[in-house]
Motif scaffolding. Structure first.
Motif, PDB file in Angstrom:
ATOM      1  N   GLN A 183       0.838  -1.194   0.000  1.00 17.67           N
ATOM      2  CA  GLN A 183       0.000   0.000   0.000  1.00 17.67           C
ATOM      3  C   GLN A 183       0.873   1.244   0.000  1.00 17.67           C
ATOM      4  OE1 GLN A 183      -2.362   0.427   3.535  1.00 17.67           O
ATOM      5  NE2 GLN A 183      -3.170   2.418   2.926  1.00 17.67           N
ATOM      6  N   ILE A 184       0.484   2.250  -0.770  1.00 14.86           N
ATOM      7  CA  ILE A 184       1.174   3.537  -0.768  1.00 14.86           C
ATOM      8  C   ILE A 184       0.811   4.268   0.525  1.00 14.86           C
ATOM      9  CG2 ILE A 184       1.358   5.798  -1.878  1.00 14.86           C
ATOM     10  CD1 ILE A 184       0.841   4.347  -4.561  1.00 14.86           C
ATOM     11  N   VAL A 185       1.831   4.618   1.308  1.00 13.68           N
ATOM     12  CA  VAL A 185       1.612   5.291   2.592  1.00 13.68           C
ATOM     13  C   VAL A 185       2.252   6.684   2.624  1.00 13.68           C
ATOM     14  CG1 VAL A 185       1.349   3.127   3.837  1.00 13.68           C
ATOM     15  CG2 VAL A 185       3.622   4.181   3.667  1.00 13.68           C
ATOM     16  N   GLY A 186       2.909   7.061   1.532  1.00 12.49           N
ATOM     17  CA  GLY A 186       3.517   8.383   1.446  1.00 12.49           C
ATOM     18  C   GLY A 186       3.838   8.718   0.009  1.00 12.49           C
TER      19      GLY A 186
ATOM     20  N   MET B  75       4.146  16.681  -0.306  1.00  9.40           N
ATOM     21  CA  MET B  75       4.734  15.698   0.605  1.00  9.40           C
ATOM     22  C   MET B  75       3.611  15.221   1.519  1.00  9.40           C
ATOM     23  SD  MET B  75       7.383  14.083   1.995  1.00  9.40           S
ATOM     24  CE  MET B  75       8.917  14.952   1.692  1.00  9.40           C
ATOM     25  N   LEU B  76       3.198  13.974   1.363  1.00  6.64           N
ATOM     26  CA  LEU B  76       2.094  13.418   2.129  1.00  6.64           C
ATOM     27  C   LEU B  76       2.522  12.094   2.754  1.00  6.64           C
ATOM     28  CD1 LEU B  76      -0.739  13.754  -0.579  1.00  6.64           C
ATOM     29  CD2 LEU B  76      -0.056  15.466   1.112  1.00  6.64           C
ATOM     30  N   VAL B  77       2.259  11.920   4.038  1.00  4.50           N
ATOM     31  CA  VAL B  77       2.491  10.646   4.716  1.00  4.50           C
ATOM     32  C   VAL B  77       1.230  10.306   5.504  1.00  4.50           C
ATOM     33  CG1 VAL B  77       3.875   9.385   6.421  1.00  4.50           C
ATOM     34  CG2 VAL B  77       4.999  10.988   4.849  1.00  4.50           C
ATOM     35  N   HIS B  78       0.738   9.104   5.309  1.00  4.09           N
ATOM     36  CA  HIS B  78      -0.482   8.647   5.978  1.00  4.09           C
ATOM     37  C   HIS B  78      -0.347   8.797   7.493  1.00  4.09           C
ATOM     38  CE1 HIS B  78      -3.714   6.026   7.321  1.00  4.09           C
ATOM     39  NE2 HIS B  78      -4.223   6.132   6.103  1.00  4.09           N
TER      40      HIS B  78
ATOM     41  N   ARG C   1       3.242   8.070  10.407  1.00  2.48           N
ATOM     42  CA  ARG C   1       4.055   9.246  10.701  1.00  2.48           C
ATOM     43  C   ARG C   1       5.082   8.948  11.779  1.00  2.48           C
ATOM     44  NH1 ARG C   1      -0.596  13.327  10.058  1.00  2.48           N
ATOM     45  NH2 ARG C   1      -0.804  13.237   7.809  1.00  2.48           N
ATOM     46  N   ARG C   2       6.104   9.808  11.816  1.00  3.39           N
ATOM     47  CA  ARG C   2       7.180   9.738  12.814  1.00  3.39           C
ATOM     48  C   ARG C   2       8.037   8.481  12.666  1.00  3.39           C
ATOM     49  NH1 ARG C   2       6.434  14.625  13.849  1.00  3.39           N
ATOM     50  NH2 ARG C   2       4.805  15.379  15.211  1.00  3.39           N
ATOM     51  N   LEU C   3       8.090   7.962  11.442  1.00  2.00           N
ATOM     52  CA  LEU C   3       8.921   6.791  11.151  1.00  2.00           C
ATOM     53  C   LEU C   3      10.065   7.124  10.201  1.00  2.00           C
ATOM     54  CD1 LEU C   3       6.032   4.189  10.600  1.00  2.00           C
ATOM     55  CD2 LEU C   3       7.454   4.487  12.644  1.00  2.00           C
ATOM     56  N   GLY C   4      10.208   8.398   9.841  1.00  2.00           N
ATOM     57  CA  GLY C   4      11.270   8.803   8.939  1.00  2.00           C
ATOM     58  C   GLY C   4      10.904   8.699   7.463  1.00  2.00           C
TER      59      GLY C   4
ATOM     60  N   PRO D 107       4.775  20.288  11.467  1.00  2.00           N
ATOM     61  CA  PRO D 107       5.806  19.236  11.517  1.00  2.00           C
ATOM     62  C   PRO D 107       6.663  19.211  10.237  1.00  2.00           C
ATOM     63  CG  PRO D 107       3.750  18.395  12.394  1.00  2.00           C
ATOM     64  CD  PRO D 107       3.450  19.759  11.810  1.00  2.00           C
ATOM     65  N   ALA D 108       6.058  19.482   9.094  1.00  2.00           N
ATOM     66  CA  ALA D 108       6.832  19.522   7.843  1.00  2.00           C
ATOM     67  C   ALA D 108       7.855  20.655   7.883  1.00  2.00           C
ATOM     68  CB  ALA D 108       5.897  19.689   6.647  1.00  2.00           C
ATOM     69  N   HIS D 109       7.480  21.786   8.431  1.00  2.00           N
ATOM     70  CA  HIS D 109       8.381  22.928   8.583  1.00  2.00           C
ATOM     71  C   HIS D 109       9.619  22.490   9.361  1.00  2.00           C
ATOM     72  CE1 HIS D 109       9.689  26.779  10.459  1.00  2.00           C
ATOM     73  NE2 HIS D 109       9.210  27.335   9.365  1.00  2.00           N
ATOM     74  N   ALA D 110       9.418  21.790  10.462  1.00  2.00           N
ATOM     75  CA  ALA D 110      10.541  21.303  11.274  1.00  2.00           C
ATOM     76  C   ALA D 110      11.385  20.298  10.495  1.00  2.00           C
ATOM     77  CB  ALA D 110      10.017  20.673  12.560  1.00  2.00           C
ATOM     78  N   LEU D 111      10.745  19.440   9.713  1.00  2.00           N
ATOM     79  CA  LEU D 111      11.470  18.454   8.904  1.00  2.00           C
ATOM     80  C   LEU D 111      12.408  19.145   7.913  1.00  2.00           C
ATOM     81  CD1 LEU D 111      11.940  15.560   7.658  1.00  2.00           C
ATOM     82  CD2 LEU D 111      10.071  16.168   6.100  1.00  2.00           C
ATOM     83  N   TYR D 112      11.910  20.143   7.213  1.00  2.00           N
ATOM     84  CA  TYR D 112      12.733  20.807   6.203  1.00  2.00           C
ATOM     85  C   TYR D 112      13.929  21.505   6.853  1.00  2.00           C
ATOM     86  CZ  TYR D 112       8.784  19.663   3.267  1.00  2.00           C
ATOM     87  OH  TYR D 112       7.791  18.974   2.612  1.00  2.00           O
TER      88      TYR D 112
END
Length: 180
Positions: free
Chosen positions: A78-81, A102-105, A109-112, A142-147
């Motif tokens: 299954q596509i999860v991201g 950028m989408l993650v189910h 989340r929080r799995l890298g 959370p995406a802001h922090a990731l970038y």
């Protein structure tokens, strides 16, 4: 196919439309919007609208205007991201590309996964001789922090730039990353 070491997730470039991929991408989009993420859709999104969106993206993939990466759960396929690299830019910008969707189910989340998708996309961009990437995201998300974690530089914030799915305005931060 590129392999991830995070929870049996593998990253691959999706080059062709198929019903299973579109169905998974639609389900992913609905999950994201139901989670109130500002990713270009409002809360009235339905399967038909999401399917139309993804079929348009896949048409751009076929035309080599967009690179589409997906993260798949190896146990279910299954596509999860997902994330996109938009490369169909004006002639005076052959050196750059835009990162989008950028989408993650929510269950993954929080799995890298997002970081892994981003790293793979940056490698592809380098192979395509892109030296500058740009993107935007909701300020302080959370995406802001990731970038920031991944070495992206903030250009600035635009207050009330977009809307959350419920219609509430949100600030957007623009980022860039030099790949050289």
């Amino acid at each position: 196919m590129l392999i991830s070491d995070k929870r049996n997730i593998h990253i691959e470039e999706l080059k062709e439309a198929n019903n299973i991929a579109v169905s998974d991408l639609v389900a992913l989009t609905l999950d994201i919007v139901q989670g109130r993420a500002s990713v270009g859709f409002m809360q009235d999104i339905n399967e038909e609208k999401a399917s139309e969106f993804w079929n348009n993206v896949l048409a751009k993939v076929q035309q080599e205007k967009t690179v589409l990466l997906v993260a798949k759960d190896s146990s279910s396929d299954q596509i999860v991201g997902t994330v996109q690299l938009q490369i169909d830019l004006p002639q005076n910008q052959p050196h750059r590309a835009e990162v989008a969707k950028m989408l993650v189910h929510s269950a993954f989340r929080r799995l890298g996964i997002a970081e892994n998708l981003l790293q793979h996309l940056e490698l592809i961009a380098k192979k395509m001789r892109k030296s500058l990437l740009v993107l935007d995201t909701v300020t302080d998300s959370p995406a802001h922090a990731l970038y920031l974690k991944c070495g992206w530089k903030v250009v600035g914030n635009i207050p009330n730039y977009a809307l959350f799915p419920n219609g509430t305005p949100c600030s957007t931060t623009y980022f860039y990353k030099n790949l050289e």
